[in-house]
Scaffold this motif. Structure first.
Motif, PDB file in Angstrom:
ATOM      1  N   ALA A 178       0.838  -1.426  -0.004  1.00  0.00           N
ATOM      2  CA  ALA A 178      -0.101   0.000  -0.102  1.00  0.00           C
ATOM      3  C   ALA A 178       0.877   1.201  -0.026  1.00  0.00           C
ATOM      4  N   THR A 179       2.034   1.038   0.528  1.00  0.00           N
ATOM      5  CA  THR A 179       2.871   2.543   0.537  1.00  0.00           C
ATOM      6  C   THR A 179       4.085   2.504  -0.343  1.00  0.00           C
ATOM      7  N   SER A 180       4.080   1.343  -1.406  1.00  0.00           N
ATOM      8  CA  SER A 180       5.448   1.276  -2.207  1.00  0.00           C
ATOM      9  C   SER A 180       5.527   2.073  -3.291  1.00  0.00           C
ATOM     10  N   ALA A 181       4.229   2.913  -3.745  1.00  0.00           N
ATOM     11  CA  ALA A 181       4.251   3.890  -4.979  1.00  0.00           C
ATOM     12  C   ALA A 181       4.329   5.308  -4.184  1.00  0.00           C
ATOM     13  N   LEU A 182       4.458   5.539  -2.978  1.00  0.00           N
ATOM     14  CA  LEU A 182       4.322   6.819  -2.404  1.00  0.00           C
ATOM     15  C   LEU A 182       5.549   7.361  -2.007  1.00  0.00           C
ATOM     16  N   ASP A 183       5.859   8.739  -2.313  1.00  0.00           N
ATOM     17  CA  ASP A 183       6.983   9.360  -2.029  1.00  0.00           C
ATOM     18  C   ASP A 183       7.335   9.124  -0.391  1.00  0.00           C
ATOM     19  N   PRO A 184       8.585   9.124  -0.161  1.00  0.00           N
ATOM     20  CA  PRO A 184       8.957   8.573   1.316  1.00  0.00           C
ATOM     21  C   PRO A 184       8.183   9.331   2.300  1.00  0.00           C
ATOM     22  N   GLU A 185       8.007  10.729   2.181  1.00  0.00           N
ATOM     23  CA  GLU A 185       7.501  11.474   3.255  1.00  0.00           C
ATOM     24  C   GLU A 185       6.153  11.283   3.306  1.00  0.00           C
ATOM     25  N   LEU A 186       5.420  10.698   2.553  1.00  0.00           N
ATOM     26  CA  LEU A 186       4.046  10.273   2.662  1.00  0.00           C
ATOM     27  C   LEU A 186       3.648   8.832   3.222  1.00  0.00           C
ATOM     28  N   VAL A 187       4.787   8.061   3.517  1.00  0.00           N
ATOM     29  CA  VAL A 187       4.589   6.816   3.713  1.00  0.00           C
ATOM     30  C   VAL A 187       3.896   6.772   5.366  1.00  0.00           C
ATOM     31  N   GLU A 188       4.557   7.490   6.078  1.00  0.00           N
ATOM     32  CA  GLU A 188       4.062   7.484   7.397  1.00  0.00           C
ATOM     33  C   GLU A 188       2.568   7.787   7.861  1.00  0.00           C
ATOM     34  N   GLU A 189       2.131   8.783   7.136  1.00  0.00           N
ATOM     35  CA  GLU A 189       0.596   8.962   7.223  1.00  0.00           C
ATOM     36  C   GLU A 189      -0.172   7.810   6.916  1.00  0.00           C
ATOM     37  N   VAL A 190       0.232   6.964   5.992  1.00  0.00           N
ATOM     38  CA  VAL A 190      -0.746   5.774   5.622  1.00  0.00           C
ATOM     39  C   VAL A 190      -0.269   4.758   6.766  1.00  0.00           C
ATOM     40  N   ASN A 191       0.902   4.520   7.089  1.00  0.00           N
ATOM     41  CA  ASN A 191       1.158   3.572   8.093  1.00  0.00           C
ATOM     42  C   ASN A 191       0.507   3.929   9.215  1.00  0.00           C
ATOM     43  N   GLN A 192       0.525   5.175   9.806  1.00  0.00           N
ATOM     44  CA  GLN A 192      -0.373   5.531  10.964  1.00  0.00           C
ATOM     45  C   GLN A 192      -1.645   4.861  10.951  1.00  0.00           C
ATOM     46  N   ASP A 216       7.307  -4.157  13.426  1.00  0.00           N
ATOM     47  CA  ASP A 216       6.357  -2.950  14.351  1.00  0.00           C
ATOM     48  C   ASP A 216       4.972  -3.324  14.617  1.00  0.00           C
ATOM     49  N   VAL A 217       4.208  -3.582  13.521  1.00  0.00           N
ATOM     50  CA  VAL A 217       3.067  -3.910  13.565  1.00  0.00           C
ATOM     51  C   VAL A 217       2.478  -5.232  13.575  1.00  0.00           C
ATOM     52  N   SER A 218       3.149  -6.248  13.237  1.00  0.00           N
ATOM     53  CA  SER A 218       2.336  -7.362  13.239  1.00  0.00           C
ATOM     54  C   SER A 218       2.558  -8.349  14.154  1.00  0.00           C
ATOM     55  N   ASP A 219       1.559  -9.270  14.131  1.00  0.00           N
ATOM     56  CA  ASP A 219       1.853 -10.468  15.278  1.00  0.00           C
ATOM     57  C   ASP A 219       2.534 -11.457  14.883  1.00  0.00           C
ATOM     58  N   TRP A 220       2.440 -11.739  13.601  1.00  0.00           N
ATOM     59  CA  TRP A 220       3.312 -12.710  12.774  1.00  0.00           C
ATOM     60  C   TRP A 220       3.729 -12.368  11.659  1.00  0.00           C
ATOM     61  N   ALA A 221       4.895 -13.174  11.130  1.00  0.00           N
ATOM     62  CA  ALA A 221       5.491 -12.535   9.895  1.00  0.00           C
ATOM     63  C   ALA A 221       5.796 -13.881   9.217  1.00  0.00           C
ATOM     64  N   MET A 222       5.757 -13.726   7.823  1.00  0.00           N
ATOM     65  CA  MET A 222       5.869 -14.583   6.696  1.00  0.00           C
ATOM     66  C   MET A 222       6.892 -14.569   5.642  1.00  0.00           C
ATOM     67  N   PHE A 223       7.654 -15.427   5.535  1.00  0.00           N
ATOM     68  CA  PHE A 223       8.837 -14.849   4.225  1.00  0.00           C
ATOM     69  C   PHE A 223       8.463 -15.956   3.195  1.00  0.00           C
ATOM     70  N   MET A 224       8.230 -15.551   2.150  1.00  0.00           N
ATOM     71  CA  MET A 224       7.957 -16.243   0.729  1.00  0.00           C
ATOM     72  C   MET A 224       8.912 -16.401  -0.287  1.00  0.00           C
ATOM     73  N   ASP A 225       9.385 -17.127  -0.924  1.00  0.00           N
ATOM     74  CA  ASP A 225      10.105 -17.241  -1.942  1.00  0.00           C
ATOM     75  C   ASP A 225       9.804 -18.268  -2.770  1.00  0.00           C
ATOM     76  N   GLY A 226       9.761 -17.955  -4.185  1.00  0.00           N
ATOM     77  CA  GLY A 226       9.254 -19.109  -5.090  1.00  0.00           C
ATOM     78  C   GLY A 226       8.039 -19.816  -4.897  1.00  0.00           C
ATOM     79  N   GLY A 227       7.040 -19.091  -4.378  1.00  0.00           N
ATOM     80  CA  GLY A 227       5.722 -19.674  -4.459  1.00  0.00           C
ATOM     81  C   GLY A 227       5.596 -20.651  -2.937  1.00  0.00           C
ATOM     82  N   VAL A 228       6.811 -20.710  -2.102  1.00  0.00           N
ATOM     83  CA  VAL A 228       6.539 -21.257  -0.786  1.00  0.00           C
ATOM     84  C   VAL A 228       6.711 -20.345   0.219  1.00  0.00           C
TER      85      VAL A 228
END
Ligand code: ADP
Ligand code: MG
Length: 255
Positions: A178-192, A216-228
């Motif tokens: 959701a934030t990767s198309a935003l200029d860096p200074e606009l990322v924080e307002e969306v993260n908030q 910071d925000v998540s309860d669980w994290a998942m790393f995907m690579d090559g569809g697994v």
């Protein structure tokens, strides 16, 4: 439909998806309990977007099953109108926010937010307006209600997109970079705004490039690579001392 508290909000079992000869999801298992937030990280092309799109039934999976609050999302048995009805029901329960905001340019900010509840729930104009203003308030844009998207910054557009996704009172929110198309200074307002939803215990699946935010925000994290799913763990574990070499390599480049 209401379910026992311990029914996972989202559950994937052995999900496989291919595009022609390319197997993009190679058997994904995942459980998201209600009110929890899971971040999904991984290199470009690893299948993250396809995963979210499958959960929302924007892609039809080839094998496995996807459950939303105990309800089967993938329904190869349904055809035609019955399938359309089913998909609409699923989508009303899931809000999705994309990298590009896809706001309707000819509608005001408020109209963008109220369109779905007006059309799909037949909500009357007054109630829709109240709901729309409440949601714009929540994303800090009540003063922009009558403005058109072209007059908004990228961060503001994305906040409207979030308000719009919330308008159907979804059980789950899916965020795809959701934030990767935003200029860096606009990322924080969306993260908030996303952090605000987290505090209100919205169930969320967040695909992101921002490792700090994910941690910071998540309860669980998942790393995907090559569809697994290479590795999934608590954010502290996954980001500080991952078990897998592939995760370490990825994090070295992205932290
Ligand atoms: P990510 O979001 O992790 O970058 P994607 O889910 O977008 O990965 O893509 C995973 C793989 O599937 C990529 O190789 C991509 O080119 C391919 N892919 C995605 N969508 C389609 C499609 N509609 N048709 C064919 N290939 C696709
Ligand atoms: Mg993607």
């Amino acid at each position: 439909m209401t379910h026992a508290k311990d029914t996972p909000m989202v559950e994937l079992k052995g999900v496989k998806k291919r595009f022609g000869d390319l197997e993009v999801l190679k058997g994904i298992d995942l459980k998201v309990e209600r009110g929890k937030i899971i971040s999904i990280i991984g290199p470009s092309g690893s299948g993250k977007s396809t995963l979210l799109r499958s959960i929302n039934n924007l892609e039809v999976i080839d094998e496995g099953s996807i459950l939303l609050d105990g309800m089967q999302v993938n329904r190869p048995d349904l055809k035609g109108l019955a399938f359309e009805r089913h998909i609409n029901h699923i989508r009303q329960n899931m809000g999705m926010v994309f990298q590009h905001f896809n706001l309707f340019p000819h509608l005001s900010t408020l109209e963008n937010v109220t369109l779905a509840p007006r059309k799909l729930k037949g909500m009357d104009a007054k109630s829709a307006r109240e709901l729309g203003m409440e949601l714009l308030e929540r994303v800090g844009l009540a003063d922009k209600a009558s403005v058109y998207p072209s007059a908004l910054s990228g961060g503001q557009k994305q906040r409207v997109a979030i308000a719009r996704a919330l308008a159907m009172r979804p059980k789950v929110m899916l965020f795809d970079e959701a934030t990767s198309a935003l200029d860096p200074e606009l990322v924080e307002e969306v993260n908030q705004v996303m952090k605000g939803l987290a505090e209100e215990h919205m169930t969320m699946l967040i695909v992101t490039h921002e490792m700090g935010f994910a941690r910071d925000v998540s309860d669980w994290a998942m790393f995907m690579d090559g569809g697994v799913v290479v590795e999934s763990n608590t954010p502290d574990h996954l980001f500080s001392h991952p078990d897998e070499e592939r995760t370490r390599n990825f994090l070295r480049k992205h932290l």
